[in-house]
Design a protein around this motif. Structure first.
Motif, PDB file in Angstrom:
ATOM      1  N   SER A 115      -7.320   9.560  11.429  1.00  0.00           N
ATOM      2  CA  SER A 115      -8.208   9.539  10.278  1.00  0.00           C
ATOM      3  C   SER A 115      -9.482   8.771  10.612  1.00  0.00           C
ATOM      4  N   ARG A 116     -10.569   9.141   9.965  1.00  0.00           N
ATOM      5  CA  ARG A 116     -11.815   8.400  10.126  1.00  0.00           C
ATOM      6  C   ARG A 116     -11.745   7.068   9.414  1.00  0.00           C
ATOM      7  N   PHE A 117     -10.821   6.951   8.497  1.00  0.00           N
ATOM      8  CA  PHE A 117     -10.739   5.777   7.641  1.00  0.00           C
ATOM      9  C   PHE A 117      -9.525   4.936   7.996  1.00  0.00           C
ATOM     10  N   THR A 118      -9.680   3.634   7.840  1.00  0.00           N
ATOM     11  CA  THR A 118      -8.541   2.736   8.043  1.00  0.00           C
ATOM     12  C   THR A 118      -7.700   2.724   6.780  1.00  0.00           C
ATOM     13  N   GLN A 152      -9.518   1.038   3.920  1.00  0.00           N
ATOM     14  CA  GLN A 152     -10.537   1.864   3.273  1.00  0.00           C
ATOM     15  C   GLN A 152      -9.898   2.908   2.361  1.00  0.00           C
ATOM     16  N   ILE A 153      -8.819   3.500   2.808  1.00  0.00           N
ATOM     17  CA  ILE A 153      -8.139   4.509   2.004  1.00  0.00           C
ATOM     18  C   ILE A 153      -7.590   3.896   0.724  1.00  0.00           C
ATOM     19  N   ILE A 154      -6.973   2.728   0.847  1.00  0.00           N
ATOM     20  CA  ILE A 154      -6.422   2.060  -0.332  1.00  0.00           C
ATOM     21  C   ILE A 154      -7.543   1.663  -1.285  1.00  0.00           C
ATOM     22  N   ALA A 155      -8.693   1.241  -0.737  1.00  0.00           N
ATOM     23  CA  ALA A 155      -9.837   0.901  -1.587  1.00  0.00           C
ATOM     24  C   ALA A 155     -10.324   2.130  -2.356  1.00  0.00           C
ATOM     25  N   MET A 156     -10.347   3.297  -1.700  1.00  0.00           N
ATOM     26  CA  MET A 156     -10.740   4.539  -2.380  1.00  0.00           C
ATOM     27  C   MET A 156      -9.779   4.848  -3.539  1.00  0.00           C
ATOM     28  N   GLU A 202     -16.282  11.998  -7.799  1.00  0.00           N
ATOM     29  CA  GLU A 202     -17.305  11.002  -7.475  1.00  0.00           C
ATOM     30  C   GLU A 202     -16.861  10.109  -6.315  1.00  0.00           C
ATOM     31  N   VAL A 203     -15.599   9.719  -6.306  1.00  0.00           N
ATOM     32  CA  VAL A 203     -15.064   8.905  -5.210  1.00  0.00           C
ATOM     33  C   VAL A 203     -15.136   9.687  -3.907  1.00  0.00           C
ATOM     34  N   ALA A 213      -1.075  10.552  -1.971  1.00  0.00           N
ATOM     35  CA  ALA A 213       0.370  10.794  -1.896  1.00  0.00           C
ATOM     36  C   ALA A 213       1.033   9.843  -0.905  1.00  0.00           C
ATOM     37  N   LYS A 214       0.316   9.534   0.175  1.00  0.00           N
ATOM     38  CA  LYS A 214       0.903   8.684   1.199  1.00  0.00           C
ATOM     39  C   LYS A 214       0.755   7.198   0.872  1.00  0.00           C
ATOM     40  N   TYR A 215      -0.422   6.788   0.399  1.00  0.00           N
ATOM     41  CA  TYR A 215      -0.714   5.366   0.218  1.00  0.00           C
ATOM     42  C   TYR A 215      -0.768   4.925  -1.240  1.00  0.00           C
TER      43      TYR A 215
END
Length: 88
Positions: free
Chosen positions: A4-7, A10-14, A26-27, A43-45
């Protein structure tokens, strides 16, 4: 598997932004991710903290290592059985 491009952070912050009331579209637009990827991440995080995500990643890495070791061992056993089964 593609990385993934994101850590995880970052994913959890999104996900937290979306749960706080920001629209999903918007996100996704803000972070440059498709809605399908966002829902896959959710679904995963979803419902995890950063520490939980790190533990999950460590367990996934360990599981992959163990699966590789098991596959190598099974291959070695098959080769030894083949050699032992041959008539000299």
């Amino acid at each position: 598997m593609k990385r993934s491009r994101f850590t995880e952070e970052q994913i959890i912050a999104m996900i937290k932004e979306q749960e706080a009331g920001m629209a999903t579209a918007e996100v996704c637009r803000k972070h440059g991710v498709s809605s399908a990827s966002f829902y896959k991440y959710k679904a995963k995080y979803g419902g995890m903290d950063v520490s939980d995500a790190r533990k999950l990643k460590a367990l996934e890495d360990e599981n992959a290592k163990l699966k590789k070791l098991l596959a190598e061992q099974m291959l070695d056993n098959a080769i030894l059985k083949d050699v032992a089964a041959k008539k000299w």
